[in-house]
Scaffold this motif. Structure first.
Motif, PDB file in Angstrom:
ATOM      1  N   GLN A  25       0.809  -1.268   0.069  1.00 38.51           N
ATOM      2  CA  GLN A  25      -0.016   0.052  -0.026  1.00 38.51           C
ATOM      3  C   GLN A  25       0.806   1.278   0.116  1.00 38.51           C
ATOM      4  O   GLN A  25       0.422   2.132  -0.716  1.00 38.51           O
ATOM      5  CB  GLN A  25      -1.025   0.093   1.235  1.00 38.51           C
ATOM      6  CG  GLN A  25      -2.088   1.099   1.113  1.00 38.51           C
ATOM      7  CD  GLN A  25      -2.857   1.193  -0.021  1.00 38.51           C
ATOM      8  OE1 GLN A  25      -3.804   0.120  -0.238  1.00 38.51           O
ATOM      9  NE2 GLN A  25      -2.889   1.924  -0.777  1.00 38.51           N
ATOM     10  N   ARG A  26       1.813   1.334   0.759  1.00 36.21           N
ATOM     11  CA  ARG A  26       2.846   2.375   0.618  1.00 36.21           C
ATOM     12  C   ARG A  26       3.264   2.651  -0.603  1.00 36.21           C
ATOM     13  O   ARG A  26       3.594   3.996  -0.932  1.00 36.21           O
ATOM     14  CB  ARG A  26       3.933   2.029   1.823  1.00 36.21           C
ATOM     15  CG  ARG A  26       4.843   3.108   2.102  1.00 36.21           C
ATOM     16  CD  ARG A  26       5.791   2.889   3.575  1.00 36.21           C
ATOM     17  NE  ARG A  26       6.160   1.831   3.444  1.00 36.21           N
ATOM     18  CZ  ARG A  26       5.935   0.719   4.454  1.00 36.21           C
ATOM     19  NH1 ARG A  26       5.001   0.888   5.258  1.00 36.21           N
ATOM     20  NH2 ARG A  26       6.574  -0.261   4.547  1.00 36.21           N
ATOM     21  N   TYR A  27       4.092   1.687  -1.178  1.00 32.64           N
ATOM     22  CA  TYR A  27       4.723   2.016  -2.507  1.00 32.64           C
ATOM     23  C   TYR A  27       3.445   1.980  -3.570  1.00 32.64           C
ATOM     24  O   TYR A  27       3.807   3.008  -4.705  1.00 32.64           O
ATOM     25  CB  TYR A  27       5.534   0.556  -2.942  1.00 32.64           C
ATOM     26  CG  TYR A  27       6.876   0.876  -2.354  1.00 32.64           C
ATOM     27  CD1 TYR A  27       7.837   1.476  -2.695  1.00 32.64           C
ATOM     28  CD2 TYR A  27       6.769   0.004  -1.088  1.00 32.64           C
ATOM     29  CE1 TYR A  27       8.835   1.507  -2.403  1.00 32.64           C
ATOM     30  CE2 TYR A  27       8.024   0.150  -0.427  1.00 32.64           C
ATOM     31  CZ  TYR A  27       9.116   0.798  -1.006  1.00 32.64           C
ATOM     32  OH  TYR A  27      10.165   0.872  -0.339  1.00 32.64           O
ATOM     33  N   ALA A  28       2.328   1.554  -3.417  1.00 29.70           N
ATOM     34  CA  ALA A  28       1.266   2.285  -4.456  1.00 29.70           C
ATOM     35  C   ALA A  28       0.764   3.425  -4.170  1.00 29.70           C
ATOM     36  O   ALA A  28       0.835   4.209  -5.088  1.00 29.70           O
ATOM     37  CB  ALA A  28      -0.005   1.277  -4.129  1.00 29.70           C
ATOM     38  N   ASP A  29       0.772   4.120  -3.077  1.00 34.29           N
ATOM     39  CA  ASP A  29       0.508   5.391  -2.703  1.00 34.29           C
ATOM     40  C   ASP A  29       1.615   6.172  -3.370  1.00 34.29           C
ATOM     41  O   ASP A  29       1.415   7.196  -3.760  1.00 34.29           O
ATOM     42  CB  ASP A  29       0.366   5.670  -1.244  1.00 34.29           C
ATOM     43  CG  ASP A  29      -0.871   4.988  -0.492  1.00 34.29           C
ATOM     44  OD1 ASP A  29      -1.687   4.438  -1.481  1.00 34.29           O
ATOM     45  OD2 ASP A  29      -0.968   4.829   0.533  1.00 34.29           O
ATOM     46  N   LYS A  30       2.902   5.721  -3.026  1.00 34.48           N
ATOM     47  CA  LYS A  30       3.894   6.625  -3.655  1.00 34.48           C
ATOM     48  C   LYS A  30       4.052   6.764  -5.073  1.00 34.48           C
ATOM     49  O   LYS A  30       4.402   7.793  -5.518  1.00 34.48           O
ATOM     50  CB  LYS A  30       5.379   5.795  -3.152  1.00 34.48           C
ATOM     51  CG  LYS A  30       6.530   6.375  -3.205  1.00 34.48           C
ATOM     52  CD  LYS A  30       7.822   5.621  -2.629  1.00 34.48           C
ATOM     53  CE  LYS A  30       9.050   6.286  -2.494  1.00 34.48           C
ATOM     54  NZ  LYS A  30      10.041   5.487  -2.046  1.00 34.48           N
ATOM     55  N   SER A  34      -3.565   2.728  -7.786  1.00 33.49           N
ATOM     56  CA  SER A  34      -4.398   1.681  -6.717  1.00 33.49           C
ATOM     57  C   SER A  34      -3.699   0.386  -6.557  1.00 33.49           C
ATOM     58  O   SER A  34      -2.473   0.298  -7.009  1.00 33.49           O
ATOM     59  CB  SER A  34      -5.492   1.395  -7.425  1.00 33.49           C
ATOM     60  OG  SER A  34      -5.375   0.537  -8.516  1.00 33.49           O
ATOM     61  N   LEU A  35      -3.901  -0.033  -5.145  1.00 29.59           N
ATOM     62  CA  LEU A  35      -3.292  -1.216  -5.006  1.00 29.59           C
ATOM     63  C   LEU A  35      -3.397  -2.225  -5.912  1.00 29.59           C
ATOM     64  O   LEU A  35      -2.208  -2.899  -6.111  1.00 29.59           O
ATOM     65  CB  LEU A  35      -3.893  -1.748  -3.765  1.00 29.59           C
ATOM     66  CG  LEU A  35      -3.172  -2.877  -2.898  1.00 29.59           C
ATOM     67  CD1 LEU A  35      -1.726  -2.542  -2.404  1.00 29.59           C
ATOM     68  CD2 LEU A  35      -4.102  -3.179  -1.669  1.00 29.59           C
ATOM     69  N   SER A  36      -4.408  -2.493  -6.521  1.00 27.69           N
ATOM     70  CA  SER A  36      -4.700  -3.344  -7.608  1.00 27.69           C
ATOM     71  C   SER A  36      -3.589  -3.111  -8.820  1.00 27.69           C
ATOM     72  O   SER A  36      -2.902  -3.969  -9.498  1.00 27.69           O
ATOM     73  CB  SER A  36      -5.896  -3.398  -8.311  1.00 27.69           C
ATOM     74  OG  SER A  36      -6.760  -3.796  -7.376  1.00 27.69           O
ATOM     75  N   GLU A  37      -3.671  -1.870  -9.194  1.00 27.50           N
ATOM     76  CA  GLU A  37      -2.897  -1.533 -10.242  1.00 27.50           C
ATOM     77  C   GLU A  37      -1.289  -1.694 -10.305  1.00 27.50           C
ATOM     78  O   GLU A  37      -0.332  -2.110 -10.993  1.00 27.50           O
ATOM     79  CB  GLU A  37      -2.678   0.025 -10.922  1.00 27.50           C
ATOM     80  CG  GLU A  37      -1.926   0.595 -12.008  1.00 27.50           C
ATOM     81  CD  GLU A  37      -2.220  -0.684 -13.300  1.00 27.50           C
ATOM     82  OE1 GLU A  37      -1.204  -0.810 -13.946  1.00 27.50           O
ATOM     83  OE2 GLU A  37      -3.243  -0.993 -13.516  1.00 27.50           O
ATOM     84  N   TYR A  38      -0.867  -1.638  -8.747  1.00 29.91           N
ATOM     85  CA  TYR A  38       0.484  -1.701  -8.131  1.00 29.91           C
ATOM     86  C   TYR A  38       0.710  -3.314  -8.325  1.00 29.91           C
ATOM     87  O   TYR A  38       1.975  -3.571  -8.670  1.00 29.91           O
ATOM     88  CB  TYR A  38       0.849  -1.170  -6.767  1.00 29.91           C
ATOM     89  CG  TYR A  38       1.995  -1.540  -6.337  1.00 29.91           C
ATOM     90  CD1 TYR A  38       3.207  -0.385  -6.974  1.00 29.91           C
ATOM     91  CD2 TYR A  38       2.530  -2.490  -5.313  1.00 29.91           C
ATOM     92  CE1 TYR A  38       4.328  -0.648  -6.554  1.00 29.91           C
ATOM     93  CE2 TYR A  38       3.644  -2.416  -5.111  1.00 29.91           C
ATOM     94  CZ  TYR A  38       4.683  -1.446  -5.556  1.00 29.91           C
ATOM     95  OH  TYR A  38       5.961  -1.870  -5.059  1.00 29.91           O
ATOM     96  N   ILE A  39       0.023  -4.041  -7.856  1.00 28.20           N
ATOM     97  CA  ILE A  39       0.212  -5.654  -8.118  1.00 28.20           C
ATOM     98  C   ILE A  39       0.199  -5.877  -9.344  1.00 28.20           C
ATOM     99  O   ILE A  39       0.812  -6.932  -9.879  1.00 28.20           O
ATOM    100  CB  ILE A  39      -0.818  -6.286  -7.150  1.00 28.20           C
ATOM    101  CG1 ILE A  39      -0.638  -6.036  -5.618  1.00 28.20           C
ATOM    102  CG2 ILE A  39      -0.871  -7.819  -7.295  1.00 28.20           C
ATOM    103  CD1 ILE A  39      -1.597  -6.363  -4.829  1.00 28.20           C
ATOM    104  N   ARG A  40      -0.553  -5.577 -10.485  1.00 29.71           N
ATOM    105  CA  ARG A  40      -0.624  -5.989 -11.810  1.00 29.71           C
ATOM    106  C   ARG A  40       0.775  -5.631 -12.204  1.00 29.71           C
ATOM    107  O   ARG A  40       1.308  -6.207 -13.134  1.00 29.71           O
ATOM    108  CB  ARG A  40      -1.699  -5.063 -12.538  1.00 29.71           C
ATOM    109  CG  ARG A  40      -3.017  -5.773 -12.453  1.00 29.71           C
ATOM    110  CD  ARG A  40      -3.994  -5.324 -13.441  1.00 29.71           C
ATOM    111  NE  ARG A  40      -4.235  -4.052 -13.094  1.00 29.71           N
ATOM    112  CZ  ARG A  40      -5.538  -3.591 -12.346  1.00 29.71           C
ATOM    113  NH1 ARG A  40      -6.444  -4.491 -11.910  1.00 29.71           N
ATOM    114  NH2 ARG A  40      -5.913  -2.250 -12.213  1.00 29.71           N
TER     115      ARG A  40
END
Length: 51
Positions: A25-30, A34-40
């Protein structure tokens, strides 16, 4: 309603402990995604690295 040229119809249910959730979540925010996009994006990078 948003439209996309890359619809996401498949879902994955994922369980994380609090530390892992906070980390992603921290890196997605950075990255302002979104959390989903970061994981994708992590999955895309893994695919690219495996080629």
């Amino acid at each position: 309603m948003r439209t996309t040229s890359d619809p996401k119809n498949e879902k994955i249910k994922l369980r994380l402990n609090e530390d892992l959730k906070n980390h992603v979540q921290r890196y997605a925010d950075k990255e302002s995604v979104s959390l989903s996009e970061y994981i994708r994006e992590l999955i895309r990078q893994d695919i690219k690295n495996k080629r």
